[in-house]
Motif scaffolding. Sequence first.
Motif, PDB file in Angstrom:
ATOM      1  N   MET A   1      25.626  34.065  33.012  1.00 18.74           N
ATOM      2  CA  MET A   1      25.186  34.835  34.608  1.00 18.74           C
ATOM      3  C   MET A   1      25.869  36.386  34.876  1.00 18.74           C
ATOM      4  SD  MET A   1      26.677  34.408  37.960  1.00 18.74           S
ATOM      5  CE  MET A   1      26.022  34.721  40.230  1.00 18.74           C
ATOM      6  N   LYS A   2      25.146  36.839  35.129  1.00 14.29           N
ATOM      7  CA  LYS A   2      24.934  38.405  34.274  1.00 14.29           C
ATOM      8  C   LYS A   2      25.743  38.614  35.991  1.00 14.29           C
ATOM      9  CE  LYS A   2      23.017  40.164  30.402  1.00 14.29           C
ATOM     10  NZ  LYS A   2      22.198  41.036  30.317  1.00 14.29           N
ATOM     11  N   SER A   3      26.936  40.139  35.844  1.00  9.80           N
ATOM     12  CA  SER A   3      26.949  40.288  37.232  1.00  9.80           C
ATOM     13  C   SER A   3      25.940  41.237  37.677  1.00  9.80           C
ATOM     14  CB  SER A   3      28.251  41.619  37.361  1.00  9.80           C
ATOM     15  OG  SER A   3      28.516  42.182  38.451  1.00  9.80           O
ATOM     16  N   ASP A   4      26.003  41.833  39.222  1.00 12.33           N
ATOM     17  CA  ASP A   4      25.334  41.804  39.966  1.00 12.33           C
ATOM     18  C   ASP A   4      25.740  43.357  40.706  1.00 12.33           C
ATOM     19  OD1 ASP A   4      26.400  41.290  41.397  1.00 12.33           O
ATOM     20  OD2 ASP A   4      25.119  40.155  43.357  1.00 12.33           O
ATOM     21  N   GLY A   5      27.055  43.452  40.433  1.00 16.03           N
ATOM     22  CA  GLY A   5      27.638  44.345  40.862  1.00 16.03           C
ATOM     23  C   GLY A   5      28.518  44.105  42.239  1.00 16.03           C
ATOM     24  N   LYS A   6      28.626  43.155  41.812  1.00 14.57           N
ATOM     25  CA  LYS A   6      29.080  42.291  43.025  1.00 14.57           C
ATOM     26  C   LYS A   6      30.860  41.841  43.015  1.00 14.57           C
ATOM     27  CE  LYS A   6      25.542  41.113  46.306  1.00 14.57           C
ATOM     28  NZ  LYS A   6      25.318  39.507  46.765  1.00 14.57           N
ATOM     29  N   LEU A   7      30.788  41.646  41.682  1.00 13.22           N
ATOM     30  CA  LEU A   7      31.974  41.367  41.000  1.00 13.22           C
ATOM     31  C   LEU A   7      32.845  42.643  40.780  1.00 13.22           C
ATOM     32  CD1 LEU A   7      34.115  39.354  39.714  1.00 13.22           C
ATOM     33  CD2 LEU A   7      32.645  39.228  37.503  1.00 13.22           C
ATOM     34  N   ASN A   8      32.078  43.927  40.888  1.00 13.81           N
ATOM     35  CA  ASN A   8      32.408  45.072  39.441  1.00 13.81           C
ATOM     36  C   ASN A   8      33.362  45.491  40.952  1.00 13.81           C
ATOM     37  OD1 ASN A   8      31.313  44.770  37.415  1.00 13.81           O
ATOM     38  ND2 ASN A   8      30.324  46.244  37.761  1.00 13.81           N
ATOM     39  N   ALA A   9      32.413  45.001  42.476  1.00 19.72           N
ATOM     40  CA  ALA A   9      33.075  45.862  43.695  1.00 19.72           C
ATOM     41  C   ALA A   9      34.076  45.205  44.265  1.00 19.72           C
ATOM     42  CB  ALA A   9      31.562  45.508  44.437  1.00 19.72           C
ATOM     43  N   SER A  10      34.257  43.850  44.519  1.00 21.01           N
ATOM     44  CA  SER A  10      35.118  42.820  44.129  1.00 21.01           C
ATOM     45  C   SER A  10      36.697  43.254  43.407  1.00 21.01           C
ATOM     46  CB  SER A  10      34.939  41.520  44.746  1.00 21.01           C
ATOM     47  OG  SER A  10      34.569  40.962  43.501  1.00 21.01           O
ATOM     48  N   GLY A  11      36.301  43.483  42.691  1.00 20.46           N
ATOM     49  CA  GLY A  11      37.780  43.368  41.641  1.00 20.46           C
ATOM     50  C   GLY A  11      38.065  42.637  40.734  1.00 20.46           C
ATOM     51  N   PHE A  12      39.311  42.421  40.131  1.00 19.27           N
ATOM     52  CA  PHE A  12      39.620  41.881  39.041  1.00 19.27           C
ATOM     53  C   PHE A  12      40.898  41.229  40.158  1.00 19.27           C
ATOM     54  CE2 PHE A  12      38.135  44.676  36.993  1.00 19.27           C
ATOM     55  CZ  PHE A  12      36.697  44.298  35.939  1.00 19.27           C
ATOM     56  N   VAL A  13      41.627  39.554  39.595  1.00 16.52           N
ATOM     57  CA  VAL A  13      42.535  39.341  39.251  1.00 16.52           C
ATOM     58  C   VAL A  13      43.915  39.462  38.226  1.00 16.52           C
ATOM     59  CG1 VAL A  13      44.066  37.370  40.070  1.00 16.52           C
ATOM     60  CG2 VAL A  13      41.796  37.628  41.374  1.00 16.52           C
ATOM     61  N   ILE A  14      44.749  39.900  39.092  1.00 16.24           N
ATOM     62  CA  ILE A  14      45.685  40.617  37.519  1.00 16.24           C
ATOM     63  C   ILE A  14      46.651  39.483  37.680  1.00 16.24           C
ATOM     64  CG2 ILE A  14      47.940  42.148  36.818  1.00 16.24           C
ATOM     65  CD1 ILE A  14      45.104  43.149  36.813  1.00 16.24           C
ATOM     66  N   GLN A  15      46.785  38.775  36.312  1.00 15.23           N
ATOM     67  CA  GLN A  15      47.482  37.111  36.343  1.00 15.23           C
ATOM     68  C   GLN A  15      49.422  37.521  35.961  1.00 15.23           C
ATOM     69  OE1 GLN A  15      45.865  34.325  33.886  1.00 15.23           O
ATOM     70  NE2 GLN A  15      47.987  33.178  33.290  1.00 15.23           N
ATOM     71  N   GLY A  16      49.840  38.746  35.756  1.00 20.56           N
ATOM     72  CA  GLY A  16      50.470  39.051  35.789  1.00 20.56           C
ATOM     73  C   GLY A  16      51.477  38.093  35.324  1.00 20.56           C
ATOM     74  N   PHE A  17      52.446  37.749  35.400  1.00 21.35           N
ATOM     75  CA  PHE A  17      54.089  36.541  34.181  1.00 21.35           C
ATOM     76  C   PHE A  17      53.926  35.522  35.944  1.00 21.35           C
ATOM     77  CE2 PHE A  17      55.159  40.991  34.113  1.00 21.35           C
ATOM     78  CZ  PHE A  17      54.895  40.086  31.853  1.00 21.35           C
ATOM     79  N   SER A  18      52.206  34.726  36.648  1.00 26.02           N
ATOM     80  CA  SER A  18      52.529  33.780  37.146  1.00 26.02           C
ATOM     81  C   SER A  18      52.550  32.232  37.104  1.00 26.02           C
ATOM     82  CB  SER A  18      51.037  33.176  38.193  1.00 26.02           C
ATOM     83  OG  SER A  18      49.809  34.154  37.006  1.00 26.02           O
ATOM     84  N   GLU A  19      52.983  32.720  35.568  1.00 27.89           N
ATOM     85  CA  GLU A  19      52.445  31.251  35.098  1.00 27.89           C
ATOM     86  C   GLU A  19      54.090  30.614  34.934  1.00 27.89           C
ATOM     87  OE1 GLU A  19      52.796  34.351  31.526  1.00 27.89           O
ATOM     88  OE2 GLU A  19      51.470  33.916  33.397  1.00 27.89           O
ATOM     89  N   ILE A  20      55.136  31.605  34.969  1.00 22.84           N
ATOM     90  CA  ILE A  20      56.790  31.632  35.649  1.00 22.84           C
ATOM     91  C   ILE A  20      56.648  31.759  37.034  1.00 22.84           C
ATOM     92  CG2 ILE A  20      57.313  31.904  33.127  1.00 22.84           C
ATOM     93  CD1 ILE A  20      58.180  33.782  33.446  1.00 22.84           C
ATOM     94  N   PRO A  21      56.053  30.721  37.921  1.00 22.28           N
ATOM     95  CA  PRO A  21      56.297  31.603  39.523  1.00 22.28           C
ATOM     96  C   PRO A  21      58.176  31.438  40.251  1.00 22.28           C
ATOM     97  CG  PRO A  21      55.854  29.542  38.931  1.00 22.28           C
ATOM     98  CD  PRO A  21      55.524  29.112  37.819  1.00 22.28           C
TER      99      PRO A  21
END
Length: 322
Positions: A1-21
């Motif tokens: 599925m290709k983005s129509d630009g909405k994903l680009n507008a909403s941005g990304f999630v930075i995972q960071g170091f969430s694997e060690i809460p």
Amino acid sequence: MKSDGKLNASGFVIQGFSEIPELQMLLFGIFLLLYIMIICGNLTIIVTIWKTIHLHTPMYIFLVNLSFIDIASISNILPKLLSLLCIKIKTISFIGCLTQMYVFLSLSGTEFFLLAAMAYDRYVAICHPLHYVALIGLKQCARFSFVSWFLGFLTPTGHTVLISKLYFCLNNIINHFFCDINPILQIACTDTSVFYIITCIEGILLGLTGFMLILISYVFIIFAILKIKSAKGQHKAFSTCTAHLTCVIIFYGTMICMYMRPKSTFSPKLDKYFSLLYIILVPMLNPIIYSLKNEDIRKVLIKTKEMLIWHAKARCQIVLKH
């Protein structure tokens, strides 16, 4: 599925170091302390050189530029990382992500050129000392600094524009603690092979050009030092280069291990932790190296420390008398 630009507008999630809460707050404290140390260390170098008239020479002006790069580089990444460790919302806008990536790549490129300019400065100082003022005076130093910043910020422009045109799938999680180029490419829907090739070629051209200039400068420097008859003279001449050479080894070593390797060897988890070496270690070590290895700066810092202690003792005596 290709983005129509909405994903680009909403941005990304930075995972960071969430694997060690369980270590989020500990990491927050460590990174905050390191951030303060890096800012204070580099500001100390800048203020020391600015306040000391006899340090207003090309070598130290280049060092001021290097300290500004370290402050800007760490400030581009760590404040966002600190916020990710404190709050549950780990999103970053598409424009914000591209901006962070662009600034990171630009500052890295600027440091490549600046380290090459500093190597040329040492070459002229040791091999052509009588022509130093003519070959690399303050005006020439300003030109080198301007060109380093200009080329540094010009080089990644193409990458940024091309990445802004990419399509991204439903998975918008960046498995990293900042918007680096490789983690962004890994979540793109479209074929990114050409981007890896361009990145590799550009990295080789940029890194190899800077490295060759540094290598050629030091070949001439070594030959010039070997011609000095006294061991004391050789040591004194080489001691002016040790701080710069140490920074070059650390910088190029971490950058080569991070980017100049086959795509098949990329490991998001390992790369994330290895990136800390460049993001934090390099800007933290630079002021320490130049403070310990550079006799002029060390003398000024010791003198400043003695003056501060003297003023503190004088104020204490005044308070005690009253």
